[in-house]
Design a protein around this motif. Sequence first.
Motif, PDB file in Angstrom:
ATOM      1  N   GLY A   1      16.232  -9.209  -3.905  1.00  0.00           N
ATOM      2  CA  GLY A   1      16.881 -10.502  -3.733  1.00  0.00           C
ATOM      3  C   GLY A   1      17.611 -10.974  -4.973  1.00  0.00           C
ATOM      4  N   SER A   2      18.110 -12.199  -4.900  1.00  0.00           N
ATOM      5  CA  SER A   2      18.916 -12.764  -5.984  1.00  0.00           C
ATOM      6  C   SER A   2      18.489 -14.199  -6.291  1.00  0.00           C
ATOM      7  CB  SER A   2      20.402 -12.770  -5.601  1.00  0.00           C
ATOM      8  OG  SER A   2      20.880 -11.469  -5.354  1.00  0.00           O
ATOM      9  N   LEU A   3      18.747 -14.603  -7.511  1.00  0.00           N
ATOM     10  CA  LEU A   3      18.562 -15.978  -7.943  1.00  0.00           C
ATOM     11  C   LEU A   3      19.667 -16.302  -8.933  1.00  0.00           C
ATOM     12  CD1 LEU A   3      14.731 -16.255  -8.703  1.00  0.00           C
ATOM     13  CD2 LEU A   3      15.956 -17.466  -6.882  1.00  0.00           C
ATOM     14  N   ARG A   4      20.002 -17.583  -9.038  1.00  0.00           N
ATOM     15  CA  ARG A   4      20.913 -18.013 -10.073  1.00  0.00           C
ATOM     16  C   ARG A   4      20.225 -19.061 -10.935  1.00  0.00           C
ATOM     17  NH1 ARG A   4      26.792 -21.036  -9.648  1.00  0.00           N
ATOM     18  NH2 ARG A   4      25.431 -22.784  -9.075  1.00  0.00           N
ATOM     19  N   LEU A   5      20.049 -18.706 -12.187  1.00  0.00           N
ATOM     20  CA  LEU A   5      19.463 -19.631 -13.145  1.00  0.00           C
ATOM     21  C   LEU A   5      20.575 -20.420 -13.828  1.00  0.00           C
ATOM     22  CD1 LEU A   5      16.826 -17.308 -14.857  1.00  0.00           C
ATOM     23  CD2 LEU A   5      16.665 -18.562 -12.697  1.00  0.00           C
ATOM     24  N   ALA A   6      20.274 -21.659 -14.143  1.00  0.00           N
ATOM     25  CA  ALA A   6      21.225 -22.507 -14.844  1.00  0.00           C
ATOM     26  C   ALA A   6      20.616 -23.015 -16.137  1.00  0.00           C
ATOM     27  CB  ALA A   6      21.641 -23.689 -13.968  1.00  0.00           C
ATOM     28  N   CYS A   7      21.430 -23.101 -17.148  1.00  0.00           N
ATOM     29  CA  CYS A   7      21.028 -23.669 -18.436  1.00  0.00           C
ATOM     30  C   CYS A   7      22.021 -24.781 -18.754  1.00  0.00           C
ATOM     31  CB  CYS A   7      21.043 -22.599 -19.513  1.00  0.00           C
ATOM     32  SG  CYS A   7      20.724 -23.221 -21.183  1.00  0.00           S
ATOM     33  N   THR A   8      21.560 -26.007 -18.653  1.00  0.00           N
ATOM     34  CA  THR A   8      22.419 -27.158 -18.917  1.00  0.00           C
ATOM     35  C   THR A   8      22.115 -27.704 -20.295  1.00  0.00           C
ATOM     36  OG1 THR A   8      22.488 -27.692 -16.569  1.00  0.00           O
ATOM     37  CG2 THR A   8      23.134 -29.429 -18.102  1.00  0.00           C
ATOM     38  N   THR A   9      23.162 -27.870 -21.080  1.00  0.00           N
ATOM     39  CA  THR A   9      22.982 -28.300 -22.468  1.00  0.00           C
ATOM     40  C   THR A   9      23.473 -29.727 -22.648  1.00  0.00           C
ATOM     41  OG1 THR A   9      25.152 -27.502 -23.176  1.00  0.00           O
ATOM     42  CG2 THR A   9      23.325 -25.931 -23.227  1.00  0.00           C
ATOM     43  N   SER A  10      22.917 -30.415 -23.618  1.00  0.00           N
ATOM     44  CA  SER A  10      23.352 -31.759 -23.976  1.00  0.00           C
ATOM     45  C   SER A  10      23.088 -31.964 -25.458  1.00  0.00           C
ATOM     46  CB  SER A  10      22.617 -32.817 -23.146  1.00  0.00           C
ATOM     47  OG  SER A  10      21.232 -32.757 -23.384  1.00  0.00           O
TER      48      SER A  10
END
Length: 125
Positions: free
Chosen positions: A16-25
Amino acid sequence: QVQLVESGGGLVQAGGSLRLACTTSGRTFSYFAVGWFRQAPRKERDFVARIGWTSTGESTDFADSVKDRFTISTNTAKNTVYLQLSSLKPEDTAKYYCAGGHTGAGRSVNGYDFWGQGTQVTVSS
C-alpha cells in the motif's frame, strides 16, 4: 524558532501507500533542507530522504532502501514537504520524523537543528 509537524501516518497493508506531510512554521527562511528519518523500536534513527534548496535549485536524496519507492514533493505556499511512501513493506514500519536544517544538511541526524514529534507508520504483512 522553527516548528515542524508531521502528519499522515497510519496502518496500511504491505504494498500500500501513504503520504506523510511535514508542515513548517516559524523562521523557516533560515532553513533550506528538510530531512525525513525513521526509527523503529530499539533501533537507531535512520535517514530516509531529504530535499534541499540552493540558489541554483533543489536537490533530493534517498536511502537505497527506499529510493525506488518513496518520493518527495513540496507545496511552498503551505510550507509543507510531502513524503510519498509506495509499495510499502513490513520493514518500513517505524516512527517517521521530519527535520529542518541548513542547506548542507545531509544524511546525518546531526545536521538538523529542529525536529517534529513524529508520525507512526505501521505496515502489516
